[in-house]
Design an enzyme around this catalytic site. Sequence first.
Site, PDB file in Angstrom:
ATOM      1  CG  HIS A  98      -1.667   1.233   1.468  1.00  0.00           C
ATOM      2  ND1 HIS A  98      -2.497   1.754   0.507  1.00  0.00           N
ATOM      3  CD2 HIS A  98      -1.748   2.083   2.532  1.00  0.00           C
ATOM      4  CE1 HIS A  98      -3.069   2.863   0.974  1.00  0.00           C
ATOM      5  NE2 HIS A  98      -2.621   3.088   2.194  1.00  0.00           N
ATOM      6  CG  HIS A 100      -1.049   7.417   0.816  1.00  0.00           C
ATOM      7  ND1 HIS A 100      -1.765   8.249   1.638  1.00  0.00           N
ATOM      8  CD2 HIS A 100      -1.452   6.163   1.137  1.00  0.00           C
ATOM      9  CE1 HIS A 100      -2.559   7.531   2.435  1.00  0.00           C
ATOM     10  NE2 HIS A 100      -2.373   6.261   2.149  1.00  0.00           N
ATOM     11  CG  ASP A 123       3.474  -4.526 -21.899  1.00  0.00           C
ATOM     12  OD1 ASP A 123       2.941  -5.287 -22.727  1.00  0.00           O
ATOM     13  OD2 ASP A 123       4.387  -3.725 -22.195  1.00  0.00           O
ATOM     14  CG  HIS A 172      -7.005   5.444   1.314  1.00  0.00           C
ATOM     15  ND1 HIS A 172      -7.297   4.412   2.164  1.00  0.00           N
ATOM     16  CD2 HIS A 172      -5.715   5.766   1.577  1.00  0.00           C
ATOM     17  CE1 HIS A 172      -6.248   4.131   2.904  1.00  0.00           C
ATOM     18  NE2 HIS A 172      -5.272   4.940   2.566  1.00  0.00           N
ATOM     19  CE1 TYR A 230       8.582  -7.998 -23.884  1.00  0.00           C
ATOM     20  CE2 TYR A 230       9.106  -8.881 -21.705  1.00  0.00           C
ATOM     21  CZ  TYR A 230       9.234  -7.889 -22.661  1.00  0.00           C
ATOM     22  OH  TYR A 230      10.012  -6.797 -22.396  1.00  0.00           O
TER      23      TYR A 230
HETATM   24 ZN    ZN Z   1      -3.226   4.774   3.189  1.00  0.00          ZN
END
Ligand code: ZN
Length: 233
Positions: A98, A100, A123, A172, A230
């Site tokens: 996660h 930002h 891709d 978010h 590929y």
């Molecule tokens: Zn966050």
Amino acid sequence: MPTPTLAPLRAEVLRANLHLSRSGLALYTFGNASAIDRASGLVVIKPSGVPYEEMREEDLVVTDLDGRIVEGELRPSSDLPTHLVLYNAFQSIGGVVHTHSHYATVWAQAGREIPCMGTTHADYFRGPVPITDILEEGEIASEYEANTGHAIVRRFRDLDPDEMPATLVVGHASFCWGPTVSDAVHTAALLETVAHMAYDTASINPSAAPISNHLLDKHFLRKHGASAYYGQR
Ligand SMILES: [Zn+2]
């Protein structure tokens, strides 16, 4: 005593978290990376609020899939419940990230999925990168982080997390995943790149159209799936 079998996973999770910081994908203590050992069902995750430059392997926290701490002195990342919901729902994934990161986050703030404007995107992501629905007040008031995970899982009802290894959470930021946490970090970097490209494309030409499904599938499937050709065999 730390579980010896988790040592390689701890090392990989620390590397993943440090990479998020060093690559600029995560500022200050924002962002978190985790990995799961499917054999034991144990999750290794970043501790909460520890600056990346001070983070050591022994600071990482090990929990079970219900979030009970198995090893570690520190509190786990506050986003742990989101990671756990994803590990429970998406059985094929081994790592979650996660961040930002700027451009992925601005699409999330704008409430827009990231359209597939070119083959760089195709891709790695088989279609527009989706965005969750807005969480309801009750979902924010209680079990917010777990409900963020449930919002992602709801959005993936008709999507394959192996073909779409990322999502935006509206208002978010993004969550990415993959077979390993290193793959998830790679995806987070690619997501930021395609989010930036899509933003610039829309700036130059607001009426530019996404690429065709035919071209999208050509690019995605030559790198992924049974008929991939590929790279080196
Ligand atoms: Zn966050």
